[in-house]
Design a protein around this motif. Sequence first.
Motif, PDB file in Angstrom:
ATOM      1  N   SER A 120       0.840  -1.199   0.000  1.00 50.79           N
ATOM      2  CA  SER A 120       0.000   0.000   0.000  1.00 50.79           C
ATOM      3  C   SER A 120       0.878   1.254   0.000  1.00 50.79           C
ATOM      4  CB  SER A 120      -0.981  -0.012   1.163  1.00 50.79           C
ATOM      5  OG  SER A 120      -0.304  -0.135   2.378  1.00 50.79           O
ATOM      6  N   GLY A 121       2.035   1.176   0.664  1.00 52.65           N
ATOM      7  CA  GLY A 121       2.960   2.305   0.645  1.00 52.65           C
ATOM      8  C   GLY A 121       3.492   2.590  -0.752  1.00 52.65           C
ATOM      9  N   CYS A 122       3.750   1.526  -1.528  1.00 49.04           N
ATOM     10  CA  CYS A 122       4.283   1.716  -2.871  1.00 49.04           C
ATOM     11  C   CYS A 122       3.232   2.296  -3.807  1.00 49.04           C
ATOM     12  CB  CYS A 122       4.795   0.396  -3.440  1.00 49.04           C
ATOM     13  SG  CYS A 122       6.241  -0.188  -2.574  1.00 49.04           S
ATOM     14  N   LEU A 123       1.992   1.831  -3.655  1.00 48.07           N
ATOM     15  CA  LEU A 123       0.928   2.391  -4.491  1.00 48.07           C
ATOM     16  C   LEU A 123       0.777   3.879  -4.213  1.00 48.07           C
ATOM     17  CD1 LEU A 123      -1.882  -0.301  -4.356  1.00 48.07           C
ATOM     18  CD2 LEU A 123      -0.548   0.396  -6.325  1.00 48.07           C
ATOM     19  N   SER A 124       0.988   4.261  -2.952  1.00 46.05           N
ATOM     20  CA  SER A 124       0.821   5.679  -2.641  1.00 46.05           C
ATOM     21  C   SER A 124       2.174   6.386  -2.483  1.00 46.05           C
ATOM     22  CB  SER A 124      -0.038   5.840  -1.390  1.00 46.05           C
ATOM     23  OG  SER A 124       0.368   4.944  -0.390  1.00 46.05           O
ATOM     24  N   ALA A 125       3.222   5.887  -3.144  1.00 45.45           N
ATOM     25  CA  ALA A 125       4.549   6.525  -3.081  1.00 45.45           C
ATOM     26  C   ALA A 125       4.434   7.983  -3.498  1.00 45.45           C
ATOM     27  CB  ALA A 125       5.526   5.801  -3.983  1.00 45.45           C
ATOM     28  N   PHE A 126       5.039   8.850  -2.729  1.00 45.06           N
ATOM     29  CA  PHE A 126       4.840  10.268  -2.988  1.00 45.06           C
ATOM     30  C   PHE A 126       6.103  11.090  -2.782  1.00 45.06           C
ATOM     31  CE2 PHE A 126       3.656  14.456  -1.205  1.00 45.06           C
ATOM     32  CZ  PHE A 126       3.063  14.974  -2.326  1.00 45.06           C
ATOM     33  N   GLU A 127       6.757  10.876  -1.642  1.00 44.55           N
ATOM     34  CA  GLU A 127       7.810  11.801  -1.249  1.00 44.55           C
ATOM     35  C   GLU A 127       9.001  11.890  -2.208  1.00 44.55           C
ATOM     36  OE1 GLU A 127       9.108  11.725   2.709  1.00 44.55           O
ATOM     37  OE2 GLU A 127       7.157  12.269   3.503  1.00 44.55           O
ATOM     38  N   PRO A 128       9.651  10.753  -2.567  1.00 45.63           N
ATOM     39  CA  PRO A 128      10.877  10.905  -3.360  1.00 45.63           C
ATOM     40  C   PRO A 128      10.669  11.715  -4.641  1.00 45.63           C
ATOM     41  CG  PRO A 128      10.662   8.662  -2.601  1.00 45.63           C
ATOM     42  CD  PRO A 128       9.386   9.344  -2.269  1.00 45.63           C
ATOM     43  N   PRO A 129       9.685  11.361  -5.490  1.00 45.33           N
ATOM     44  CA  PRO A 129       9.542  12.175  -6.698  1.00 45.33           C
ATOM     45  C   PRO A 129       9.080  13.599  -6.408  1.00 45.33           C
ATOM     46  CG  PRO A 129       7.823  10.511  -6.587  1.00 45.33           C
ATOM     47  CD  PRO A 129       8.768  10.214  -5.494  1.00 45.33           C
ATOM     48  N   TYR A 130       8.267  13.784  -5.356  1.00 47.47           N
ATOM     49  CA  TYR A 130       7.732  15.118  -5.071  1.00 47.47           C
ATOM     50  C   TYR A 130       8.851  16.081  -4.688  1.00 47.47           C
ATOM     51  CZ  TYR A 130       4.941  18.734  -2.719  1.00 47.47           C
ATOM     52  OH  TYR A 130       4.373  19.922  -2.316  1.00 47.47           O
ATOM     53  N   VAL A 131       9.785  15.641  -3.851  1.00 47.84           N
ATOM     54  CA  VAL A 131      10.809  16.587  -3.406  1.00 47.84           C
ATOM     55  C   VAL A 131      12.081  16.539  -4.242  1.00 47.84           C
ATOM     56  CG1 VAL A 131      10.032  16.789  -1.033  1.00 47.84           C
ATOM     57  CG2 VAL A 131      11.628  15.007  -1.613  1.00 47.84           C
ATOM     58  N   ILE A 132      12.369  15.424  -4.922  1.00 49.87           N
ATOM     59  CA  ILE A 132      13.635  15.370  -5.652  1.00 49.87           C
ATOM     60  C   ILE A 132      13.483  15.826  -7.097  1.00 49.87           C
ATOM     61  CG2 ILE A 132      15.567  13.910  -6.359  1.00 49.87           C
ATOM     62  CD1 ILE A 132      15.018  12.195  -3.903  1.00 49.87           C
ATOM     63  N   THR A 133      12.505  15.284  -7.815  1.00 48.22           N
ATOM     64  CA  THR A 133      12.397  15.656  -9.234  1.00 48.22           C
ATOM     65  C   THR A 133      11.137  16.455  -9.535  1.00 48.22           C
ATOM     66  OG1 THR A 133      11.240  13.603  -9.691  1.00 48.22           O
ATOM     67  CG2 THR A 133      13.632  13.611 -10.011  1.00 48.22           C
ATOM     68  N   ASN A 134      10.273  16.602  -8.552  1.00 46.44           N
ATOM     69  CA  ASN A 134       8.992  17.255  -8.755  1.00 46.44           C
ATOM     70  C   ASN A 134       8.178  16.567  -9.849  1.00 46.44           C
ATOM     71  OD1 ASN A 134       7.060  19.012  -8.056  1.00 46.44           O
ATOM     72  ND2 ASN A 134       8.028  20.835  -8.895  1.00 46.44           N
ATOM     73  N   GLY A 135       8.404  15.307 -10.037  1.00 51.99           N
ATOM     74  CA  GLY A 135       7.604  14.534 -10.982  1.00 51.99           C
ATOM     75  C   GLY A 135       7.984  14.705 -12.440  1.00 51.99           C
ATOM     76  N   SER A 136       9.112  15.375 -12.714  1.00 55.16           N
ATOM     77  CA  SER A 136       9.489  15.558 -14.112  1.00 55.16           C
ATOM     78  C   SER A 136      10.179  14.307 -14.662  1.00 55.16           C
ATOM     79  CB  SER A 136      10.414  16.768 -14.238  1.00 55.16           C
ATOM     80  OG  SER A 136      11.490  16.639 -13.351  1.00 55.16           O
ATOM     81  N   PHE A 137      10.338  14.246 -15.968  1.00 55.22           N
ATOM     82  CA  PHE A 137      11.010  13.137 -16.669  1.00 55.22           C
ATOM     83  C   PHE A 137      10.406  11.773 -16.336  1.00 55.22           C
ATOM     84  CE2 PHE A 137      14.200  16.465 -16.032  1.00 55.22           C
ATOM     85  CZ  PHE A 137      14.465  16.766 -17.357  1.00 55.22           C
ATOM     86  N   GLY A 138       9.088  11.728 -16.291  1.00 55.80           N
ATOM     87  CA  GLY A 138       8.431  10.437 -16.124  1.00 55.80           C
ATOM     88  C   GLY A 138       8.583   9.816 -14.755  1.00 55.80           C
ATOM     89  N   THR A 139       8.862  10.634 -13.724  1.00 56.48           N
ATOM     90  CA  THR A 139       8.994  10.046 -12.396  1.00 56.48           C
ATOM     91  C   THR A 139       7.742  10.256 -11.564  1.00 56.48           C
ATOM     92  OG1 THR A 139       9.965  12.074 -11.584  1.00 56.48           O
ATOM     93  CG2 THR A 139      11.486  10.332 -12.259  1.00 56.48           C
TER      94      THR A 139
END
Lengths: 329, 282
Positions: free
Chosen positions: A234-253
Amino acid sequence: MNKQPGSLKQWIMKREVQRVLIIVLFMAVPLLLLLLFTYIPFLKMIQFSFYNMKYIGERKFVGWNNYIKVFKNKDLFGSLLVSLYYMGGGVVQLALALLFATMFVFKVKGESVFKAALFFPYLICGIAIGFIFKFFYFHGYVLDTILQAFGMELEDLPLWLQNTKINNIALAATSVWRYTGQNVILFLGAMMSVDSDLYEAASLDGCNRWQQFRYIILPSIKSIIVLNIILCVSGCLSAFEPPYVITNGSFGTATYFVQMNSVAHETQKVGLASAMAVVLLILIIICTIGQKLFFKYVFNDGTEDESRSAAKARKKAAKDRKRQERRRA
Amino acid sequence: MIRMKKSFVGTLFDVLKYVILVLASVIAVTPVVVCVFTAFKTEEEYAQGSVLELPHSFLYLENFKEAITKANMARCFLNTFLVLVVVLTCSVFISAMLAYILNRFRFPGRNLIESLFLFASLLPGIAMQVTIYQIMYSLGLINHLYGYMIVLMGTDIVSIYLFLQFFENLPVSLDESATMDGCTYFGVFFRILFPLLKPAIMTTLVLKGVSVYNEYYASNLYLQKPELRTISTALYTFTGPYGSKYNYICAGVLITIIPILVIFLIFQKQVYSGMAAGAVKG
């Protein structure tokens, strides 16, 4: 009617009254908070998912349109696939944690230093982790310098956060870095609850380490492993922090939640975001129930140490006893 | 002969074990250690040297000064401290009181209430923020420190479970003998049981304290005025102006890490046992 002074006090001192009073008083605040921040938002979320609306202003009922959009839009629903990287990371993390925790159960010199080094990342704030790893993966900085020291050329190294082939792996790795130590502590806590005489007795009887692990450690932590696998999915389905703070969701992350967050707060499509949240919630519930059933089927209950055949035998014995009693009656 | 062979395999295992542990610890520590190096570097050192080099002096504190003044960190530490004190105190009391009622009293609706709390732990927090924001907005709680505190108090299912479990192990005869001596229910809770809850309270303080100190999503959403920022959102402001000036950013990162590192090193044992106890919920 008794109007004597002190009658109110007497009334309060009556046990029945006191009982009601304490139940109401002690539960009022937690229940209010639970309703206000869990159930009202939950119901509103379901309601909003059928509307086309912003935070302020007009609402328009659109039926199932938002849900259709969620499933049709490749950017939104496809982002669930990104979670697979985090699930892979989760498997690595659980395996590593199991390995380290097992090592710590057998005596290790300098245990507290190793434990602290592994655990500390868990205490760092998500934003700080974001900066640490932006710096770590930045082209020509930490990771690249280390790899160059091992004889690699800077030109051959990829852009860790921009290259769509590896950036999700790089992000999932940060999550492994952060949570492995915490899992070690959890597993270790469960392993330590086993009587240490058991290990000694086993080693005197000539059990090797693998046998000790298989027959003593593993059964004692089975339930906590199952719990962690369920939490992990359930944590993986709702993964949020790493892409939100590191790449801001760019480049397909962008994971599903990152997409949802930008739908909700940048474009303010509250209805669509609510529909996304409902879809994810249903997925999580399905996964949780599915896994519970799976573990129940494979290892009896996943939480009990009684084997399936033993459980069956016990139930049969109980049934027989009842039947006999009925006959006697 | 056989014995020799066995001990040889044994030492091989031992060596392998330490190699793996040292390697893992180095990997775990490296990203942070590099940050420490970088935070003490001057502008030129940072621009010219390799990131893995030690700084000339660990007494160069300009980066820290810059980070503290630019992001107004002193104010943010005060905010975070206030939030921590209020939220932790209230959370402990709220969860302990609720657990007391659910564990010691039988009344209609009790099971329903318990399952309401159980189901709530399944709902993903961030998903709900969309509608929680709406509620906060209509209650006028946005951009107030107390509004943020209330949000953080509201979602505290883990500690409720901890206390519930702890009450299971406190014998009911304690309550009964106190009642015999004329103690009221309130007296039983505050004078007899609450002091006995100390281990569970420690655990809650550790778990909740870490999560509140590191919280940034709600803080970012509900505290938008610069003077209300908490530590984590203050750190987030480094993204814009400093871009890739990592010597300042690393200084900021260290400032946020140091308090929690110090507390961790002092209370290591409690932190570990708290973590382990927190896991057994459900």
